[in-house]
Design a protein around this motif. Structure first.
Motif, PDB file in Angstrom:
ATOM      1  N   SER A  51      40.253  21.015 -62.357  1.00 41.86           N
ATOM      2  CA  SER A  51      40.411  20.526 -60.984  1.00 41.86           C
ATOM      3  C   SER A  51      39.807  21.529 -60.012  1.00 41.86           C
ATOM      4  O   SER A  51      39.840  22.743 -60.249  1.00 41.86           O
ATOM      5  N   HIS A  52      39.267  21.016 -58.914  1.00 42.88           N
ATOM      6  CA  HIS A  52      38.535  21.831 -57.951  1.00 42.88           C
ATOM      7  C   HIS A  52      38.990  21.446 -56.546  1.00 42.88           C
ATOM      8  O   HIS A  52      39.080  20.255 -56.220  1.00 42.88           O
ATOM      9  N   GLU A  53      39.283  22.430 -55.726  1.00 43.44           N
ATOM     10  CA  GLU A  53      39.780  22.159 -54.381  1.00 43.44           C
ATOM     11  C   GLU A  53      38.719  21.455 -53.542  1.00 43.44           C
ATOM     12  O   GLU A  53      37.537  21.814 -53.574  1.00 43.44           O
ATOM     13  N   VAL A  54      39.172  20.453 -52.802  1.00 41.70           N
ATOM     14  CA  VAL A  54      38.282  19.756 -51.877  1.00 41.70           C
ATOM     15  C   VAL A  54      37.966  20.685 -50.712  1.00 41.70           C
ATOM     16  O   VAL A  54      38.875  21.255 -50.101  1.00 41.70           O
ATOM     17  N   ARG A  55      36.718  20.858 -50.448  1.00 40.08           N
ATOM     18  CA  ARG A  55      36.294  21.677 -49.303  1.00 40.08           C
ATOM     19  C   ARG A  55      35.836  20.752 -48.192  1.00 40.08           C
ATOM     20  O   ARG A  55      34.654  20.475 -48.013  1.00 40.08           O
ATOM     21  N   GLY A  56      36.786  20.211 -47.453  1.00 38.45           N
ATOM     22  CA  GLY A  56      36.472  19.290 -46.366  1.00 38.45           C
ATOM     23  C   GLY A  56      36.394  17.853 -46.854  1.00 38.45           C
ATOM     24  O   GLY A  56      37.139  16.990 -46.418  1.00 38.45           O
ATOM     25  N   SER A  57      35.469  17.574 -47.772  1.00 38.94           N
ATOM     26  CA  SER A  57      35.326  16.219 -48.313  1.00 38.94           C
ATOM     27  C   SER A  57      34.730  16.321 -49.708  1.00 38.94           C
ATOM     28  O   SER A  57      34.328  17.396 -50.148  1.00 38.94           O
ATOM     29  N   PHE A  58      34.684  15.214 -50.398  1.00 41.18           N
ATOM     30  CA  PHE A  58      34.066  15.181 -51.722  1.00 41.18           C
ATOM     31  C   PHE A  58      33.094  13.997 -51.770  1.00 41.18           C
ATOM     32  O   PHE A  58      33.255  13.017 -51.034  1.00 41.18           O
ATOM     33  N   PRO A  59      32.063  14.068 -52.627  1.00 42.79           N
ATOM     34  CA  PRO A  59      31.019  13.029 -52.669  1.00 42.79           C
ATOM     35  C   PRO A  59      31.480  11.797 -53.450  1.00 42.79           C
ATOM     36  O   PRO A  59      31.090  11.599 -54.603  1.00 42.79           O
ATOM     37  N   GLU A  60      32.289  10.969 -52.824  1.00 41.74           N
ATOM     38  CA  GLU A  60      32.911   9.846 -53.534  1.00 41.74           C
ATOM     39  C   GLU A  60      31.872   8.898 -54.143  1.00 41.74           C
ATOM     40  O   GLU A  60      31.950   8.575 -55.335  1.00 41.74           O
ATOM     41  N   GLN A  61      30.913   8.454 -53.340  1.00 43.46           N
ATOM     42  CA  GLN A  61      29.955   7.478 -53.846  1.00 43.46           C
ATOM     43  C   GLN A  61      29.085   8.045 -54.967  1.00 43.46           C
ATOM     44  O   GLN A  61      28.818   7.374 -55.968  1.00 43.46           O
ATOM     45  N   GLU A  62      28.661   9.278 -54.807  1.00 44.52           N
ATOM     46  CA  GLU A  62      27.828   9.901 -55.845  1.00 44.52           C
ATOM     47  C   GLU A  62      28.610  10.040 -57.149  1.00 44.52           C
ATOM     48  O   GLU A  62      28.071   9.824 -58.240  1.00 44.52           O
ATOM     49  N   TYR A  63      29.888  10.383 -57.012  1.00 49.87           N
ATOM     50  CA  TYR A  63      30.698  10.555 -58.224  1.00 49.87           C
ATOM     51  C   TYR A  63      30.973   9.210 -58.901  1.00 49.87           C
ATOM     52  O   TYR A  63      30.898   9.101 -60.135  1.00 49.87           O
ATOM     53  N   LEU A  64      31.263   8.194 -58.119  1.00 49.25           N
ATOM     54  CA  LEU A  64      31.487   6.865 -58.690  1.00 49.25           C
ATOM     55  C   LEU A  64      30.237   6.357 -59.400  1.00 49.25           C
ATOM     56  O   LEU A  64      30.320   5.740 -60.470  1.00 49.25           O
ATOM     57  N   GLN A  65      29.075   6.620 -58.819  1.00 52.51           N
ATOM     58  CA  GLN A  65      27.816   6.228 -59.463  1.00 52.51           C
ATOM     59  C   GLN A  65      27.645   6.972 -60.788  1.00 52.51           C
ATOM     60  O   GLN A  65      27.229   6.393 -61.797  1.00 52.51           O
ATOM     61  N   ALA A  66      27.985   8.274 -60.803  1.00 44.88           N
ATOM     62  CA  ALA A  66      27.867   9.055 -62.035  1.00 44.88           C
ATOM     63  C   ALA A  66      28.833   8.551 -63.105  1.00 44.88           C
ATOM     64  O   ALA A  66      28.494   8.511 -64.296  1.00 44.88           O
ATOM     65  N   LEU A  67      30.040   8.151 -62.701  1.00 42.20           N
ATOM     66  CA  LEU A  67      30.997   7.592 -63.654  1.00 42.20           C
ATOM     67  C   LEU A  67      30.440   6.322 -64.289  1.00 42.20           C
ATOM     68  O   LEU A  67      30.558   6.108 -65.502  1.00 42.20           O
TER      69      LEU A  67
END
Length: 402
Positions: A51-67
């Protein structure tokens, strides 16, 4: 290897080879899907998960595409196999937006033959609960929540580095009750400076909500965590044992079955996804740091993905989401199987060993005899299970099969 000439073969036809070390799985085990979400609001000092701390925001769309890309690349390995459970873990997957979770569930249903009665679990942190968002999570197909309460005591929650307090924990459970028929509460005990009375109050508070499932974990000092480097003052072994005895008696009196080391369930509410792990079933893991265990007729394979979210997303985009892959060696399978199956309080059918490993039970006969002689194991022709002594010294029992 022994050369075998095919029936009707003639000169020039290549020979097949039978590997005497190959497995012979007569049927493939049930298949589950694990989806890893690697971000959280704050890293807890006891946590050794990826697990990694969110620094302001996280790249939701990019991660969903990678999944989705990871899942697409994995399809040839599981082609035609039905998926019986899904677990979305982390990190804190409840940080996903309602639209993001809906997109993820849509991709899973599009690409996989999901069983009509599949258990679909999502982990959730009480500090991220929003009533409207969780209604949408339920509408998207999540039918079971696993809520990381850990404690209702605000001082203990601060010591554990949690982002919620006791009131937020109660509010989260109320939201879960309003939207989900099936949910689990995670609690920890033997916390820094925790007393038996405080442990009792945490347990009584949790059971007052009548959760279908409870997970009760002994706090441990895992390597490479803040607590391992700066150990807090924990209850001694006697106090910890008293807490375990308290949990056993109180949960049994409330109608919970203690079916696995840390798992307690009301009838019909055992965690199907976790049971599949403990029964050495198969699982495809997608996402940063996710692990897979996949069976084929003559071999069993483990896979891992890159832990860092950015590295994982780059690898998935490049068509190589799997970071490492290795076949489980034949002589490692007995330990791999027993490491999981011996966690089940009621044990397992001896036939399951052959079904899931492709090996005969005689492969572990001497070790079974030795464990039985030490009083750690009970067995007959229908059952193998740890004794009460074996449950108490489970690590020793498991290591006998190394």
């Amino acid at each position: 290897m022994i050369p075998i000439t095919p029936v009707g073969s003639s000169a020039g036809v290549a020979l097949r080879y039978l590997d005497p070390g190959a497995l012979n799985l007569t049927a493939l085990p049930p298949l589950s899907l694990y989806v890893h979400f690697p971000w959280c609001v704050r890293k807890c000092p006891y946590c050794d998960f990826n697990s990694h701390e969110v620094r302001g925001s996280f790249p939701e769309q990019e991660y969903l595409q990678a999944l989705r890309l990871d899942l697409e690349q994995s399809l040839p390995l599981i082609w035609g196999r039905k998926v019986y459970s899904v677990f979305i873990g982390g990190g804190t997957p409840s940080l996903l937006s309602a639209d993001g979770l809906d997109q993820l569930m849509s991709d899973i249903r599009t690409l996989l033959p999901l069983d009509l009665n599949a258990e679909v679990t999502m982990e959730a942190n009480p500090g991220t609960f929003e009533a409207e968002k969780f209604k949408r999570f339920r509408a998207s197909g999540i039918n079971r929540l696993s809520i990381g309460i850990q404690s209702f005591n605000t001082d203990h929650l601060k010591a554990l580095g949690r982002i919620h307090d006791g009131d937020e924990a109660r509010r989260a459970i109320e939201i879960a009750q309003a939207n989900f028929d099936n949910f689990n509460l995670d609690l920890m005990y033997a916390l820094p400076q925790q007393t038996l009375g405080e442990c009792r109050r945490d347990l009584e508070t949790a059971m007052s909500f009548a959760p279908p499932h409870l997970s009760l974990y002994h706090l441990t000092m895992e390597p490479n965590t803040v607590f391992a480097k700066y150990p807090p003052q924990l209850p001694d072994e006697d106090a910890s044992a008293d807490m375990q005895d308290l949990i056993a008696s109180e949960t049994a009196a409330a109608g919970y079955q203690h079916y696995e080391v840390s798992a307690y369930a009301r009838p019909g509410h055992q965690a199907r996804h976790n049971l599949n792990y403990w029964q050495f079933g198969d699982y495809l893991g997608i996402g940063a740091g996710a692990h897979s265990k996949l069976s084929f007729p003559h071999r069993i394979v483990r896979q891992t993905r890159a832990k860092q979210p950015a590295s994982f997303m780059q690898a998935a985009q490049a068509g190589r989401a799997v970071h490492e892959e290795a076949e489980i060696a034949r002589d490692e399978l007995p330990f791999e199987f027993m490491l999981n199956a011996l966690r089940l309080q009621e044990g397992f059918d001896p036939n399951l060993f052959g079904e899931r490993t492709g090996l005969a039970i005689t492969a572990i006969e001497k070790t079974l005899d030795a464990a039985e002689a030490k009083g750690l194991l009970y067995r007959d022709h229908k059952l193998i299970r740890p004794t009460v002594l074996g449950q108490r010294f489970l690590n020793d029992l498991q290591q006998m099969f190394l």
